[in-house]
Design a protein around this motif. Structure first.
Motif, PDB file in Angstrom:
ATOM      1  N   ASP A   3      36.828  30.097  40.030  1.00 31.88           N
ATOM      2  CA  ASP A   3      36.394  30.647  41.341  1.00 31.88           C
ATOM      3  C   ASP A   3      37.063  29.814  42.389  1.00 31.88           C
ATOM      4  N   TRP A   4      37.815  30.556  43.311  1.00 30.15           N
ATOM      5  CA  TRP A   4      38.505  29.923  44.391  1.00 30.15           C
ATOM      6  C   TRP A   4      37.436  29.218  45.168  1.00 30.15           C
ATOM      7  N   ASP A   5      36.162  29.595  45.723  1.00 30.63           N
ATOM      8  CA  ASP A   5      35.155  28.929  46.432  1.00 30.63           C
ATOM      9  C   ASP A   5      34.858  27.594  45.831  1.00 30.63           C
ATOM     10  N   ARG A   8      37.881  25.272  46.318  1.00 31.02           N
ATOM     11  CA  ARG A   8      37.828  24.774  47.758  1.00 31.02           C
ATOM     12  C   ARG A   8      37.101  23.579  47.910  1.00 31.02           C
ATOM     13  N   ALA A  72      46.739  26.699  44.274  1.00 34.72           N
ATOM     14  CA  ALA A  72      45.844  27.691  44.541  1.00 34.72           C
ATOM     15  C   ALA A  72      45.677  28.015  46.256  1.00 34.72           C
ATOM     16  N   GLU A  73      45.346  26.637  46.688  1.00 29.74           N
ATOM     17  CA  GLU A  73      45.078  26.617  48.270  1.00 29.74           C
ATOM     18  C   GLU A  73      46.524  27.231  48.945  1.00 29.74           C
ATOM     19  N   PHE A  76      46.455  31.294  48.199  1.00 32.03           N
ATOM     20  CA  PHE A  76      45.639  31.860  48.992  1.00 32.03           C
ATOM     21  C   PHE A  76      46.246  31.911  50.574  1.00 32.03           C
TER      22      PHE A  76
END
Length: 305
Positions: A3-5, A8, A72-73, A76
């Motif tokens: 999950d990207w969140d 993060r 990933a950051e 996005f």
């Protein structure tokens, strides 16, 4: 599945080494950050951080996850630029880390010109008496006085710059004559606090025959204020002299130091056209400003009566 969140939040804790620090940046309370990290660790069946009195340090598993989370950051961020139509445009907020001299005497006017040309851009200047840590995202890019040799970084030389001995003309008019380096022994010298010099390139006094630094600061701008107050002689950036009325170069043919500024970026940021354009504008602006101010400084040279 990631999950990207969650990633993060993982990155925020890794960079601040603190749940509360990560929470402030993410606008979450520390307890929520802790729960999200625990959930991610459970999903991965791996401990990502080791807690100590100093804070949260990455574990071996956390170290392995870090480059993937940073990739990933960047992915996005790139997607957001493309979909918003801002790819390559200088908009949004950008943070630049720099040493004290550059931050005080060069970046304000250089960044003002860049912002004038790009109305949607907001620039933050972080002046620190140490090298800015890009891995912890203390800044989007940094300026340094020596080329780093470790880390996942890209490095580009911006420009050479010069430093000379300098003092206020009122001080020189009433002080002992300064005709050669040996005469410096009779003067109060101004410089860096020896045990707080964070980069070997800032250790200037080997170039002189002065024996003692009588007034010291870890800040180049504070040293310049001491010199302008008539407190003694110091080694200063030529580009700072035009900002200090009354300060003149001393023994310019005898003591002349050359140093360089380097622009440092995180290696993954090469994919960001926006950051690349800012780096180009910043580098060119600094080169032009160093040349302009150093030309003005040449006229401010003491002639011994």
């Amino acid at each position: 599945m990631f999950d990207w969140d969650d990633l993060r939040i993982f990155l925020a804790v890794a960079r601040t080494e603190s749940l509360s620090g990560a929470g402030r940046g993410l606008k979450l309370d520390a307890a929520t950050v802790g729960r999200r990290i625990a959930r991610l660790e459970e999903r991965l069946s791996a401990k990502l951080f080791m807690k100590s009195p100093q804070g949260y340090a990455l574990s071996e598993a956390g170290d392995r996850l870090l480059p993937h989370a940073e990739a990933a950051e960047q992915a996005f961020a790139g997607a957001e630029e493309e979909l918003s139509g801002t790819a390559g445009q200088l908009t949004g907020q950008l943070r630049i880390g720099a040493p004290d001299g550059c931050a005080n005497y060069l970046l304000p006017q250089v960044c003002a010109r860049i912002c004038d040309a790009n109305p949607g851009l907001e620039i933050q200047i972080v002046a620190l008496p140490r090298v800015v840590n890009l891995s912890k995202r203390e800044a989007d890019m940094a300026i340094a006085v020596s080329r780093p040799t470790a880390g996942r970084l890209t490095v580009q030389k911006i420009s050479d710059y010069h430093l000379h001995l300098a003092a206020h003309s009122d001080y020189l008019a009433k002080a002992s004559p300064v005709r050669d380096k040996a005469d410096l022994r009779a003067h109060r010298m101004i410089g860096y606090i020896p045990d707080m010099i964070f980069d070997k390139e800032l250790d200037y006094f080997a170039e002189t025959e002065a024996q003692v630094v009588g007034l010291a600061s870890n800040s180049a701008s504070v040293q310049m204020h001491m010199i302008q107050a008539g407190a003694g002689i110091g080694i200063v950036h030529d580009f700072a002299i035009p900002f200090a009325p009354g300060v003149v170069r001393v023994l310019p043919e005898t003591v002349r130091l050359t140093r360089a500024f380097w622009l440092i970026r995180h290696v993954d940021d090469r994919r960001s056209e926006r950051l690349t354009r800012l780096a180009e504008a910043l580098g060119q602006g600094l080169r032009n400003e160093v040349a302009r101010l150093e030309t003005l400084a040449v006229a401010e040279t003491w002639s011994q009566p």
